[in-house]
Design an enzyme around this catalytic site. Structure first.
Site, PDB file in Angstrom:
ATOM      1  N   TYR A 151       0.823  -1.221   0.000  1.00 54.25           N
ATOM      2  CA  TYR A 151       0.000   0.000   0.000  1.00 54.25           C
ATOM      3  C   TYR A 151       0.847   1.256   0.000  1.00 54.25           C
ATOM      4  O   TYR A 151       0.477   2.260  -0.618  1.00 54.25           O
ATOM      5  CB  TYR A 151      -0.988  -0.029   1.185  1.00 54.25           C
ATOM      6  CG  TYR A 151      -2.068  -1.043   0.939  1.00 54.25           C
ATOM      7  CD1 TYR A 151      -1.968  -2.343   1.436  1.00 54.25           C
ATOM      8  CD2 TYR A 151      -3.138  -0.734   0.100  1.00 54.25           C
ATOM      9  CE1 TYR A 151      -2.935  -3.295   1.149  1.00 54.25           C
ATOM     10  CE2 TYR A 151      -4.103  -1.680  -0.199  1.00 54.25           C
ATOM     11  CZ  TYR A 151      -4.003  -2.958   0.319  1.00 54.25           C
ATOM     12  OH  TYR A 151      -4.943  -3.898   0.007  1.00 54.25           O
ATOM     13  N   HIS A 170     -14.579   1.201   0.003  1.00 53.06           N
ATOM     14  CA  HIS A 170     -13.466   0.298   0.316  1.00 53.06           C
ATOM     15  C   HIS A 170     -12.300   1.033   0.958  1.00 53.06           C
ATOM     16  O   HIS A 170     -11.185   0.518   0.971  1.00 53.06           O
ATOM     17  CB  HIS A 170     -12.990  -0.409  -0.966  1.00 53.06           C
ATOM     18  CG  HIS A 170     -13.996  -1.400  -1.470  1.00 53.06           C
ATOM     19  ND1 HIS A 170     -13.974  -1.892  -2.753  1.00 53.06           N
ATOM     20  CD2 HIS A 170     -15.055  -1.980  -0.865  1.00 53.06           C
ATOM     21  CE1 HIS A 170     -14.985  -2.739  -2.917  1.00 53.06           C
ATOM     22  NE2 HIS A 170     -15.657  -2.810  -1.786  1.00 53.06           N
ATOM     23  N   THR A 186     -16.287  -1.073 -13.654  1.00 53.96           N
ATOM     24  CA  THR A 186     -16.120  -2.142 -12.682  1.00 53.96           C
ATOM     25  C   THR A 186     -16.506  -3.472 -13.312  1.00 53.96           C
ATOM     26  O   THR A 186     -17.431  -3.558 -14.099  1.00 53.96           O
ATOM     27  CB  THR A 186     -16.928  -1.880 -11.379  1.00 53.96           C
ATOM     28  OG1 THR A 186     -16.754  -2.967 -10.483  1.00 53.96           O
ATOM     29  CG2 THR A 186     -18.404  -1.673 -11.661  1.00 53.96           C
ATOM     30  N   SER A 187     -15.773  -4.510 -12.906  1.00 49.77           N
ATOM     31  CA  SER A 187     -15.967  -5.824 -13.526  1.00 49.77           C
ATOM     32  C   SER A 187     -17.145  -6.564 -12.904  1.00 49.77           C
ATOM     33  O   SER A 187     -17.544  -7.619 -13.384  1.00 49.77           O
ATOM     34  CB  SER A 187     -14.700  -6.673 -13.341  1.00 49.77           C
ATOM     35  OG  SER A 187     -14.475  -6.870 -11.946  1.00 49.77           O
ATOM     36  N   ASN A 226     -18.644   0.599 -19.383  1.00 50.69           N
ATOM     37  CA  ASN A 226     -17.468  -0.217 -19.090  1.00 50.69           C
ATOM     38  C   ASN A 226     -16.750  -0.581 -20.383  1.00 50.69           C
ATOM     39  O   ASN A 226     -17.368  -0.611 -21.452  1.00 50.69           O
ATOM     40  CB  ASN A 226     -17.900  -1.488 -18.340  1.00 50.69           C
ATOM     41  CG  ASN A 226     -16.763  -2.078 -17.515  1.00 50.69           C
ATOM     42  OD1 ASN A 226     -16.178  -1.403 -16.657  1.00 50.69           O
ATOM     43  ND2 ASN A 226     -16.429  -3.330 -17.794  1.00 50.69           N
ATOM     44  N   LEU A 227     -15.439  -0.878 -20.264  1.00 50.74           N
ATOM     45  CA  LEU A 227     -14.692  -1.193 -21.495  1.00 50.74           C
ATOM     46  C   LEU A 227     -15.274  -2.417 -22.180  1.00 50.74           C
ATOM     47  O   LEU A 227     -15.339  -2.499 -23.406  1.00 50.74           O
ATOM     48  CB  LEU A 227     -13.214  -1.441 -21.133  1.00 50.74           C
ATOM     49  CG  LEU A 227     -12.220  -1.409 -22.290  1.00 50.74           C
ATOM     50  CD1 LEU A 227     -12.211  -0.029 -22.932  1.00 50.74           C
ATOM     51  CD2 LEU A 227     -10.810  -1.731 -21.788  1.00 50.74           C
ATOM     52  N   GLU A 228     -15.739  -3.368 -21.368  1.00 52.66           N
ATOM     53  CA  GLU A 228     -16.303  -4.614 -21.914  1.00 52.66           C
ATOM     54  C   GLU A 228     -17.467  -5.018 -21.023  1.00 52.66           C
ATOM     55  O   GLU A 228     -17.610  -4.489 -19.919  1.00 52.66           O
ATOM     56  CB  GLU A 228     -15.234  -5.713 -21.910  1.00 52.66           C
ATOM     57  CG  GLU A 228     -14.780  -5.999 -20.490  1.00 52.66           C
ATOM     58  CD  GLU A 228     -13.410  -6.642 -20.390  1.00 52.66           C
ATOM     59  OE1 GLU A 228     -12.675  -6.706 -21.393  1.00 52.66           O
ATOM     60  OE2 GLU A 228     -13.084  -7.062 -19.277  1.00 52.66           O
TER      61      GLU A 228
END
Ligand code: BV8
Ligand code: ZN
Length: 232
Positions: free
Chosen positions: A52, A105, A172-173, A197-199
């Site tokens: 981190y 998060h 986000t996936s 999203n990209l995909e």
């Protein structure tokens, strides 16, 4: 018009912050799920602190991209009709101009004290175990929600999702819960849902609409679509 926007690592990708899918295995061959856990920290605290510390330092080399800036513009017009919740622990939304960001998060630029529970703004390393600014005990850890830990602000987030007219997921996936379940919660309460999203993400079939491409290009276009009828 209540809008909830959820962002993930993909919105910071064009700023040069590696996404989790890209970063997997990059950190000394470990999977993120192995490093971002309380067990990993207890087992090798210095190694996890350094993981981190390196990411905290790297923030100085990255800049917000047009997607971050567009969301800040949306907040300027919509005020508290916009709720921005991010899975990211970088500060690019803030540096892009967003005033209110819910970091579910946690954040790289914050340290959590395992002794007094205090959270302090933090920009330095933690691998030398400095004293907590509040209680003085040298028990500071990254103020980041690890796998198996409870995300921050879930009650507020759930309230916003239930009242949303529109839920937009960006970059986000859809692999990590509870964030990946937000689209279903919002839809169940009547929100329209859009994925940028990209995909296609793992939960893409839960969305009414999906736009695939780079956030830096698609998010400003979407924000213009929202603001134009409002005269902006
Ligand atoms: C919890 C901080 C209880 C750390 C993070 C089995 C089944 C289901 C769930 C579980 C299970 N076993 C365990 C669980 C729970 C677990 C979980 O979901 N595990 C997964 C692995 C299955 N979750 C937890 O433990 C959470 N806590 O559940 O507590 C609870 C639940 C509800 C209410 C109360 C209590 C805590 C999870 C938090 C972990 N910490 N981050 C750190 O940063 O080091 S998660 C971390 O990984 C990120 O924060 C992020 O959330 C996740 C990665 O997801 P993404 O952000 O989506 O990034 P990714 O790389 O995956 O995807 C990027 C996407 O962007 C891609 O789709 C790509 O195509 C796209 N993209 C790339 N470039 C661009 C782009 N898009 C647009 N433009 C571009 N240019
Ligand atoms: Zn303390």
């Amino acid at each position: 018009m209540n809008i909830v926007v959820l962002t993930g690592a993909g919105i910071s990708a064009e700023s040069g912050v590696p996404t989790f899918r890209d970063a997997d295995g990059l950190w000394e061959g470990h999977r993120i799920e192995e490093v971002a856990t309380p067990e990993a920290y207890d087992l090798s605290p210095v190694a996890v602190q350094r993981f981190y510390d390196a990411r905290r330092k790297a923030l100085a080399e990255v800049e917000p991209n047009p997607a971050h800036v567009a969301l800040a513009r949306l907040e300027e017009v919509l005020g508290d009709e916009l709720f921005l919740v991010t899975q990211n622990i970088d500060d690019l939304h803030e540096r892009g101009g967003s005033q209110r960001v819910a970091h579910m998060h946690g954040e790289l630029l914050s340290a959590l004290c395992r002794s007094c529970g205090g959270r302090s703004h933090w920009t330095d390393d933690l691998d030398d175990f400095p004293p907590c600014p509040r209680c003085g005990i040298p028990e500071l850890r990254p103020d980041v929600v690890w796998f198996g830990e409870v995300p921050y602000g879930m009650d507020v987030i759930q309230g916003k999702l239930m009242r949303a007219d529109l839920f937009v997921s960006i970059g986000t996936s859809g692999a990590v819960y509870p964030a990946a379940g937000f689209v279903q919660m919002a839809a169940a309460c009547g929100a329209r849902t859009l994925e940028i999203n990209l995909e296609p993400s793992e939960g893409t079939h839960f969305f009414n609409e999906a736009r695939h491409g780079r956030a830096g290009e698609l998010v400003p276009i979407w924000v213009d679509e929202v603001l134009r009828p409002l005269g902006f």
